[in-house]
Design a protein around this motif. Structure first.
Motif, PDB file in Angstrom:
ATOM      1  N   LEU A  52      59.610  66.183  52.529  1.00 24.74           N
ATOM      2  CA  LEU A  52      58.270  65.767  52.955  1.00 24.74           C
ATOM      3  C   LEU A  52      57.305  66.953  53.027  1.00 24.74           C
ATOM      4  O   LEU A  52      56.114  66.804  52.759  1.00 24.74           O
ATOM      5  N   MET A  53      57.818  68.141  53.358  1.00 23.89           N
ATOM      6  CA  MET A  53      56.944  69.320  53.393  1.00 23.89           C
ATOM      7  C   MET A  53      56.614  69.759  51.970  1.00 23.89           C
ATOM      8  O   MET A  53      55.494  70.187  51.694  1.00 23.89           O
ATOM      9  N   VAL A  54      57.576  69.628  51.060  1.00 24.51           N
ATOM     10  CA  VAL A  54      57.312  69.955  49.647  1.00 24.51           C
ATOM     11  C   VAL A  54      56.220  69.041  49.098  1.00 24.51           C
ATOM     12  O   VAL A  54      55.269  69.499  48.441  1.00 24.51           O
ATOM     13  N   ASP A 112      57.084  70.966  65.542  1.00 22.62           N
ATOM     14  CA  ASP A 112      58.101  70.787  64.504  1.00 22.62           C
ATOM     15  C   ASP A 112      58.082  69.341  64.004  1.00 22.62           C
ATOM     16  O   ASP A 112      58.316  68.416  64.780  1.00 22.62           O
ATOM     17  N   PRO A 113      57.827  69.128  62.705  1.00 23.39           N
ATOM     18  CA  PRO A 113      57.798  67.766  62.188  1.00 23.39           C
ATOM     19  C   PRO A 113      59.176  67.202  61.835  1.00 23.39           C
ATOM     20  O   PRO A 113      59.293  66.027  61.497  1.00 23.39           O
ATOM     21  N   TYR A 114      60.216  68.022  61.934  1.00 25.53           N
ATOM     22  CA  TYR A 114      61.563  67.600  61.555  1.00 25.53           C
ATOM     23  C   TYR A 114      61.953  66.320  62.287  1.00 25.53           C
ATOM     24  O   TYR A 114      61.772  66.201  63.496  1.00 25.53           O
ATOM     25  N   LYS A 115      62.464  65.358  61.545  1.00 23.26           N
ATOM     26  CA  LYS A 115      62.888  64.046  62.050  1.00 23.26           C
ATOM     27  C   LYS A 115      61.723  63.239  62.627  1.00 23.26           C
ATOM     28  O   LYS A 115      61.928  62.354  63.444  1.00 23.26           O
ATOM     29  N   GLN A 116      60.515  63.566  62.196  1.00 25.34           N
ATOM     30  CA  GLN A 116      59.325  62.840  62.611  1.00 25.34           C
ATOM     31  C   GLN A 116      58.786  62.057  61.415  1.00 25.34           C
ATOM     32  O   GLN A 116      59.182  62.288  60.278  1.00 25.34           O
ATOM     33  N   PRO A 117      57.856  61.149  61.638  1.00 26.15           N
ATOM     34  CA  PRO A 117      57.274  60.393  60.521  1.00 26.15           C
ATOM     35  C   PRO A 117      56.453  61.305  59.602  1.00 26.15           C
ATOM     36  O   PRO A 117      56.070  62.413  59.981  1.00 26.15           O
ATOM     37  N   PRO A 118      56.171  60.819  58.393  1.00 24.29           N
ATOM     38  CA  PRO A 118      55.424  61.632  57.422  1.00 24.29           C
ATOM     39  C   PRO A 118      54.116  62.200  57.961  1.00 24.29           C
ATOM     40  O   PRO A 118      53.740  63.326  57.602  1.00 24.29           O
ATOM     41  N   ALA A 120      53.480  63.490  60.736  1.00 16.63           N
ATOM     42  CA  ALA A 120      53.741  64.739  61.453  1.00 16.63           C
ATOM     43  C   ALA A 120      53.787  65.919  60.483  1.00 16.63           C
ATOM     44  O   ALA A 120      53.340  67.022  60.819  1.00 16.63           O
ATOM     45  N   PHE A 121      54.314  65.697  59.290  1.00 22.09           N
ATOM     46  CA  PHE A 121      54.351  66.745  58.272  1.00 22.09           C
ATOM     47  C   PHE A 121      52.937  67.057  57.782  1.00 22.09           C
ATOM     48  O   PHE A 121      52.581  68.220  57.597  1.00 22.09           O
ATOM     49  N   ILE A 122      52.146  66.019  57.594  1.00 19.87           N
ATOM     50  CA  ILE A 122      50.762  66.202  57.149  1.00 19.87           C
ATOM     51  C   ILE A 122      49.975  66.975  58.208  1.00 19.87           C
ATOM     52  O   ILE A 122      49.263  67.935  57.890  1.00 19.87           O
ATOM     53  N   ASP A 123      50.134  66.573  59.459  1.00 15.57           N
ATOM     54  CA  ASP A 123      49.419  67.252  60.546  1.00 15.57           C
ATOM     55  C   ASP A 123      49.842  68.717  60.643  1.00 15.57           C
ATOM     56  O   ASP A 123      48.999  69.612  60.771  1.00 15.57           O
ATOM     57  N   ALA A 124      51.145  68.969  60.586  1.00 15.12           N
ATOM     58  CA  ALA A 124      51.646  70.345  60.654  1.00 15.12           C
ATOM     59  C   ALA A 124      51.123  71.161  59.480  1.00 15.12           C
ATOM     60  O   ALA A 124      50.703  72.314  59.645  1.00 15.12           O
ATOM     61  N   ALA A 125      51.138  70.580  58.284  1.00 12.73           N
ATOM     62  CA  ALA A 125      50.684  71.306  57.092  1.00 12.73           C
ATOM     63  C   ALA A 125      49.214  71.676  57.189  1.00 12.73           C
ATOM     64  O   ALA A 125      48.823  72.794  56.829  1.00 12.73           O
ATOM     65  N   HIS A 126      48.392  70.768  57.676  1.00 20.32           N
ATOM     66  CA  HIS A 126      46.966  71.075  57.837  1.00 20.32           C
ATOM     67  C   HIS A 126      46.754  72.166  58.884  1.00 20.32           C
ATOM     68  O   HIS A 126      45.929  73.068  58.694  1.00 20.32           O
ATOM     69  N   GLN A 127      47.505  72.106  59.969  1.00 25.95           N
ATOM     70  CA  GLN A 127      47.404  73.144  60.995  1.00 25.95           C
ATOM     71  C   GLN A 127      47.852  74.488  60.439  1.00 25.95           C
ATOM     72  O   GLN A 127      47.210  75.519  60.673  1.00 25.95           O
ATOM     73  N   ILE A 128      48.940  74.489  59.688  1.00 24.38           N
ATOM     74  CA  ILE A 128      49.452  75.724  59.080  1.00 24.38           C
ATOM     75  C   ILE A 128      48.445  76.268  58.070  1.00 24.38           C
ATOM     76  O   ILE A 128      48.202  77.478  58.021  1.00 24.38           O
ATOM     77  N   GLU A 129      47.857  75.393  57.270  1.00 24.72           N
ATOM     78  CA  GLU A 129      46.888  75.855  56.270  1.00 24.72           C
ATOM     79  C   GLU A 129      45.693  76.540  56.945  1.00 24.72           C
ATOM     80  O   GLU A 129      45.281  77.629  56.531  1.00 24.72           O
ATOM     81  N   ARG A 130      45.142  75.922  57.975  1.00 25.27           N
ATOM     82  CA  ARG A 130      44.017  76.537  58.694  1.00 25.27           C
ATOM     83  C   ARG A 130      44.441  77.877  59.300  1.00 25.27           C
ATOM     84  O   ARG A 130      43.726  78.875  59.206  1.00 25.27           O
ATOM     85  N   ALA A 131      45.607  77.899  59.938  1.00 31.57           N
ATOM     86  CA  ALA A 131      46.084  79.116  60.589  1.00 31.57           C
ATOM     87  C   ALA A 131      46.375  80.212  59.581  1.00 31.57           C
ATOM     88  O   ALA A 131      46.091  81.389  59.838  1.00 31.57           O
ATOM     89  N   ALA A 132      46.936  79.865  58.435  1.00 34.04           N
ATOM     90  CA  ALA A 132      47.243  80.864  57.408  1.00 34.04           C
ATOM     91  C   ALA A 132      45.970  81.509  56.888  1.00 34.04           C
ATOM     92  O   ALA A 132      45.912  82.729  56.711  1.00 34.04           O
ATOM     93  N   ARG A 133      44.950  80.710  56.658  1.00 34.34           N
ATOM     94  CA  ARG A 133      43.665  81.263  56.212  1.00 34.34           C
ATOM     95  C   ARG A 133      43.092  82.213  57.266  1.00 34.34           C
ATOM     96  O   ARG A 133      42.627  83.308  56.950  1.00 34.34           O
TER      97      ARG A 133
END
Length: 144
Positions: A52-54, A112-118, A120-133
């Motif tokens: 799901l993260m991929v 951690d989105p592990y074992k969470q619905p999709p 949660a992965f989308i939310d984590a990815a958006h947060q990570i993208e903002r933080a990485a920038r």
């Protein structure tokens, strides 16, 4: 251009959050940062990132398919100019393994989105993208 800074991003299993964070920190730094990721545990060593993260990374325009899980080692800690944890719990454990080294918590902590619905992965990815920038441009990676 000077040599890229080395940033190590750590989560529990190197399966969901840290692989994406390392990829995005490198990708958003215009070559100024080389980031790697690792897990505190050996749960996913040699494995691809969570499917799901991929998929979520691909939806954001990033290719996470080359990631293979790694466990945190003293050599990786030594390689890093900066240590980044994805949440407070990981930061505490990382600080114990790297005494005297400052540990930055990405985005104040990413759930951690592990074992969470999709979603949660989308939310984590958006947060990570903002933080990485932000991380790539804030100078945090330049701190010893």
């Amino acid at each position: 251009m000077s040599e890229p800074r080395h940033v190590l991003v750590v989560c529990m299993g190197n399966y969901c959050r840290s692989p994406l964070a390392a990829l995005l920190i490198s990708a958003t730094s215009d070559g100024a940062i080389e980031a790697k990721s690792a897990g505190l545990r050996d749960w996913h060593v040699g494995e691809a990132a969570h499917p799901l993260m991929v998929t979520t990374a691909a939806d954001l325009g990033y290719d996470l398919t080359r990631h293979r899980g790694a466990e945190l080692t003293p050599e990786l800690i030594e390689w890093a100019d900066a240590l980044v944890a994805v949440d407070d719990e990981t930061a505490r454990a990382l600080a114990e393994r790297a005494p005297g080294r400052p540990v930055h918590v990405l985005a104040g902590g990413v759930a951690d989105p592990y074992k969470q619905p999709p979603q949660a992965f989308i939310d984590a990815a958006h947060q990570i993208e903002r933080a990485a920038r932000e991380y790539s441009t804030s100078g945090l990676a330049d701190r010893p």
